[in-house]
Design an enzyme around this catalytic site. Structure first.
Site: not given
Ligand SMILES: [Zn+2]
Length: 603
Positions: A267, A269, A379, A595
């Site tokens: 993951h 971000d 997420d 997100h």
């Molecule tokens: Zn995230």
């Protein structure tokens, strides 16, 4: 005992460094044109961040953002490898700058990421190819960036403002020969410990693991290398005789009724405690590491979403993009999500949610010749009930998420279910009972895949989505090693759920359908998936929300007017619909719907 040899003198390890000015992040070719100066182990470099403002403004900047960039430092490394190293199974270069870094070949191809420091995500070793050990010389280039996996937090508190003036020290730049038996014993002991701590005390496997671990402690003598082999032999009584030599074939033995399906994931971000420019580096570091791991662990499957991250890789790191393309073709690097980014799933307009998919799927199709089949938002802070229809229309019938495990009032009642949207369209959804998209591939994770599964009556399967994340990294070798041991133990016992590696996410969903009467045995959830947490993200940082809505409306108007203009002027051939220009505008809007950006959680 973990290392047979360690060499760090300047005749063997020649280092030169060049620090990029300010916060600039020049690419490889540009960096190679600069003047490098001699450097050595122990040198200090930094700062994490250089903002030349009056202190008053600096404090204000720190208050409003958690996402500074970081200074960058390039290292040229030339190694002179002792000839007696040739007798060993493995020779490594260990580089620990205390922060994130990336190793390049001398022609500019990213080879792997480095995570310095002493956290659980530490990865500081680079395996030197056998041909270079034989030749006696080896050169690489390393770019280090003054940020950790989670930015540069004060006192380790990841959501506090960043430490603007942190310096890092080059703790290690050593040529090492690891004692592979000792590392193997450390891993054996760790898995036995996990088994004995996770399973209940009245099971055969737990008893066997506990007794084996105890005996290993008695056998082990740190002054006697032979004790290591003896102790490892004792561990084989739990993992099976000769289990290690079987390598990835360990997954071919035992039952074929697999309950936990392992898939590597990382993951990243797209922005959070770091800005986009740092994310671009994280993508290259994390994915080059995974491509490297695939060479050594044939069972390793790595899955990735977010077309934007692939596009950055294509533009900034073309040699690595080609390597990723080869792995996608080989079926080991697996595309999911179908969207431009892992976007916020409530605030974008309906049209923008559609564009996430059309721009995402178009990118995947044009670069890799295929569209994604599984939507992937692990997420995002809750999901609109419009999604099942949008996912189906984008060509996806499966959906993976997990964020609702963070609910602070109600426990979400299902793990595998049919998610029915507001128009009646449905997708097959899996919310992993492991309750995380950054699992560490421990015995506890594997066990949780079954003990925390809420629909065992209709499906006893779960996805283990493992690998370091949020700040990138992905699976570590120790995770893949642990999974092999866990599988070896479960081949000889029925007390651990059998874990499988190798299949893809779609294979998992196909199997669930096959075993649940095409999904008709599964429970149903109607309407939105509401996250009972992070509620303030819909009401704070209003300027971002306003800017997003303004951009969406403006783009709608631009497209409307451009369509009318192209129809009206069509016969004169003097107006062409500005598709490329509009695409660029949409990509910016879609990117900022990430997100942690649109909700304001990166601020
Ligand atoms: Zn995230």
């Amino acid at each position: 005992m973990l290392f047979t040899h360690r060499v760090d003198d300047s005749h063997r390890v020649k280092l030169e460094v060049w620090s990029a000015p300010g916060l600039s992040k020049p690419l490889f070719q540009e960096a190679m044109k600069q003047n490098f100066k001699p450097a050595k182990k122990g040198d200090s470099f930094g700062p994490s961040y250089t903002l030349k403002l009056a202190p008053r403004f600096e404090v204000e900047y720190m208050r409003v953002t958690r996402s500074p960039s970081a200074t960058n430092h390039w290292w040229k490394v030339a190694l002179d490898i002792p000839s007696y190293f040739q007798q060993y199974e493995r020779v490594q270069f260990e580089f620990d700058p205390g922060c994130e870094a990336m190793i390049f070949s001398t022609d500019g191809t990213p080879l792997q990421g480095i995570t310095g420091g002493f956290g659980g995500d530490r990865r500081v070793e680079h395996i030197i190819p056998a041909s270079a050990v034989k030749k006696g010389t080896y050169s690489i280039v390393i770019e280090s960036s003054c940020n950790g996996m989670f930015g540069v937090p004060w006192n380790g508190d990841t959501i506090a403002p960043p430490d603007m003036n942190r310096f890092f020290g080059l703790a290690s730049a050593d040529l090492v020969v690891p004692n592979m038996d000792a590392w193997g014993l450390l891993a054996d002991f760790n898995t036995l410990k996990e088994i004995s701590e996770t399973l209940t005390g009245n099971t055969g496997l737990q008893n066997k693991a506990l007794v084996a671990a105890n005996e290993i402690m008695n056998i082990f003598d740190n002054k006697d290398l032979a004790s290591v082999k003896k102790a490892r032999k004792r561990a084989e009584e739990v993992f099976g005789s000769g289990w290690e030599k079987k390598g990835e074939k360990i997954y071919d033995e035992g039952t074929d009724r697999h309950q936990v399906w392992g898939i590597g994931y990382c993951h990243i971000d797209t922005a959070w405690l770091w800005p986009y420019r740092v994310t671009q580096q994280k993508v290259a570091r994390s994915w080059s590491t995974q491509v490297d791991l695939m060479e050594r662990y044939p069972e390793h499957r790595f899955t990735c979403s977010q077309a934007q991250q692939f596009k950055w890789l294509e533009e900034l790191y073309p040699p690595l993009f080609e390597r990723v393309r080869e792995k996608v073709k080989a079926g080991t690097f697996h595309l999911v999500g179908g969207a431009w980014v892992e976007n916020d799933a409530n605030m974008p307009s309906g049209e923008a949610l559609v564009r996430q998919f059309t721009h995402g799927q178009r990118y995947f199709e044009t670069r890799f010749g295929k569209r994604c089949e599984t939507a992937w938002l692990p997420d995002s802070f809750g999901l609109t009930g419009a999604y099942p229809q949008l996912m189906r229309m984008a060509g996806m019938k499966y959906f993976f998420t997990q964020k609702l495990s963070w609910n602070n009032i109600n426990v979400f009642p299902h793990s595998t279910f049919n998610w029915v949207g507001i128009d009646g369209t449905q997708v097959l959804c899996h919310m992993t009972p492991v309750d995380t998209y950054t699992a560490q591939a421990t015995v506890n994770d594997i066990n949780k895949g079954v003990t925390n599964h809420k629909n065992l009556e209709s499906s006893d399967k779960s996805l283990l989505v493992f690998g370091n994340g949020d700040g990138g990294g992905g699976p570590l070798p120790k995770m893949l090693d642990n999974l092999r041991r866990i599988r070896a133990a479960s081949n000889n016992s029925r007390e651990l759920p059998p874990v499988i590696m190798g299949p893809l996410v779609e294979d998992f969903f196909d199997k669930v359908l096959e075993e649940s009467n095409a999904g008709t045995d599964l429970p149903t959830w109607n309407g939105e998936l509401y996250l009972e947490f992070h509620r303030g993200t819909y009401t704070s940082h209003g300027s971002i929300k306003k800017g997003n809505r303004k951009s969406e409306i403006l783009l709608r108007d631009v497209e409307h007017v451009a369509t009318l203009a192209s129809l009206y002027r069509y016969h004169k051939h003097d107006y062409e619909y500005p598709k490329a220009k509009i695409d660029v505008c949409w990509e910016k809007v879609l990117l900022n719907q990430f997100h942690d950006v649109l909700p304001g959680s990166a601020m």
